[in-house]
Design a protein around this motif. Structure first.
Motif, PDB file in Angstrom:
ATOM      1  N   PHE A  50     -25.131  13.161  25.669  1.00  0.00           N
ATOM      2  CA  PHE A  50     -24.089  12.146  25.570  1.00  0.00           C
ATOM      3  C   PHE A  50     -22.687  12.755  25.593  1.00  0.00           C
ATOM      4  CE2 PHE A  50     -21.195   9.804  22.734  1.00  0.00           C
ATOM      5  CZ  PHE A  50     -21.117   8.601  23.418  1.00  0.00           C
ATOM      6  N   LEU A  51     -22.512  13.912  25.004  1.00  0.00           N
ATOM      7  CA  LEU A  51     -21.177  14.501  24.885  1.00  0.00           C
ATOM      8  C   LEU A  51     -20.470  14.693  26.229  1.00  0.00           C
ATOM      9  CD1 LEU A  51     -21.725  17.004  21.956  1.00  0.00           C
ATOM     10  CD2 LEU A  51     -20.451  14.862  21.907  1.00  0.00           C
ATOM     11  N   PRO A  52     -21.053  15.419  27.193  1.00  0.00           N
ATOM     12  CA  PRO A  52     -20.328  15.582  28.461  1.00  0.00           C
ATOM     13  C   PRO A  52     -20.184  14.271  29.236  1.00  0.00           C
ATOM     14  CG  PRO A  52     -22.492  16.614  28.596  1.00  0.00           C
ATOM     15  CD  PRO A  52     -22.292  16.198  27.169  1.00  0.00           C
ATOM     16  N   SER A  54     -19.842  11.219  27.962  1.00  0.00           N
ATOM     17  CA  SER A  54     -18.808  10.379  27.357  1.00  0.00           C
ATOM     18  C   SER A  54     -17.419  10.928  27.639  1.00  0.00           C
ATOM     19  CB  SER A  54     -19.045  10.229  25.861  1.00  0.00           C
ATOM     20  OG  SER A  54     -18.968  11.479  25.217  1.00  0.00           O
ATOM     21  N   LEU A  55     -17.287  12.245  27.641  1.00  0.00           N
ATOM     22  CA  LEU A  55     -15.980  12.834  27.940  1.00  0.00           C
ATOM     23  C   LEU A  55     -15.561  12.546  29.381  1.00  0.00           C
ATOM     24  CD1 LEU A  55     -16.199  16.259  26.073  1.00  0.00           C
ATOM     25  CD2 LEU A  55     -14.849  14.252  25.452  1.00  0.00           C
ATOM     26  N   SER A  56     -16.501  12.645  30.323  1.00  0.00           N
ATOM     27  CA  SER A  56     -16.148  12.355  31.715  1.00  0.00           C
ATOM     28  C   SER A  56     -15.861  10.866  31.902  1.00  0.00           C
ATOM     29  CB  SER A  56     -17.241  12.835  32.667  1.00  0.00           C
ATOM     30  OG  SER A  56     -18.439  12.139  32.442  1.00  0.00           O
ATOM     31  N   ALA A  57     -16.608   9.998  31.209  1.00  0.00           N
ATOM     32  CA  ALA A  57     -16.345   8.557  31.302  1.00  0.00           C
ATOM     33  C   ALA A  57     -14.984   8.220  30.706  1.00  0.00           C
ATOM     34  CB  ALA A  57     -17.442   7.778  30.593  1.00  0.00           C
ATOM     35  N   LEU A  58     -14.656   8.848  29.582  1.00  0.00           N
ATOM     36  CA  LEU A  58     -13.352   8.613  28.952  1.00  0.00           C
ATOM     37  C   LEU A  58     -12.213   9.014  29.881  1.00  0.00           C
ATOM     38  CD1 LEU A  58     -11.861   7.760  26.355  1.00  0.00           C
ATOM     39  CD2 LEU A  58     -12.051  10.131  25.605  1.00  0.00           C
ATOM     40  N   LYS A  59     -12.372  10.165  30.522  1.00  0.00           N
ATOM     41  CA  LYS A  59     -11.344  10.634  31.450  1.00  0.00           C
ATOM     42  C   LYS A  59     -11.200   9.671  32.633  1.00  0.00           C
ATOM     43  CE  LYS A  59     -10.063  14.456  34.448  1.00  0.00           C
ATOM     44  NZ  LYS A  59     -10.498  15.646  35.132  1.00  0.00           N
ATOM     45  N   LEU A  60     -12.310   9.240  33.191  1.00  0.00           N
ATOM     46  CA  LEU A  60     -12.288   8.346  34.343  1.00  0.00           C
ATOM     47  C   LEU A  60     -11.668   6.990  33.987  1.00  0.00           C
ATOM     48  CD1 LEU A  60     -13.220   7.974  37.314  1.00  0.00           C
ATOM     49  CD2 LEU A  60     -15.315   6.998  36.389  1.00  0.00           C
TER      50      LEU A  60
END
Length: 119
Positions: A50-52, A54-60
């Motif tokens: 989930f960590l990577p 969620s971080l990529s989704a947050l950035k996008l």
């Protein structure tokens, strides 16, 4: 052979995750029931994956201006504060009890989902 089974289970759990439906609610039961993975390991693997994502989704979402930040501290602060004691508690719980609690959570989530669809 087990690699291919886990690959298939990851693929099946990844489909709803990619659609934004919470892949952990599918991946964890798949790993436990079909993959024979202990409950704690399945939940840890889900959190690790989930960590990577969620971080990529947050950035996008941030780049596309889709983040709503009003009231975010009311969610982030309690989540950050309570995540540490909750994870410590999970380390002391037996895997079987953790599985039952997760199953209860999924049942409750299903009830809430069906109620919101009905309305």
């Amino acid at each position: 052979m087990s690699f291919y089974i886990y690959l298939l289970l990851g693929f099946l759990g990844g489909i709803p995750a990619g659609m934004g439906m919470g892949g952990g609610t599918v991946t964890i039961p798949l790993l436990v029931l079909l993959g024979g993975v202990p409950q704690k390991i399945a939940q840890a693997a889900n959190l690790f994956a989930f960590l990577p994502m969620s971080l990529s989704a947050l950035k996008l979402h941030s780049q596309n201006g889709l983040l709503k930040t009003k009231g975010i501290l009311g969610v982030v602060i309690p989540a950050a504060v309570l995540s540490v004691p909750a994870s410590l508690l999970a380390t002391f719980l037996q895997g079987e009890l953790l599985g039952k609690l997760f199953g209860g959570f999924l049942i409750g989530l299903s009830v809430l989902t069906f109620q919101s669809v009905k309305e």
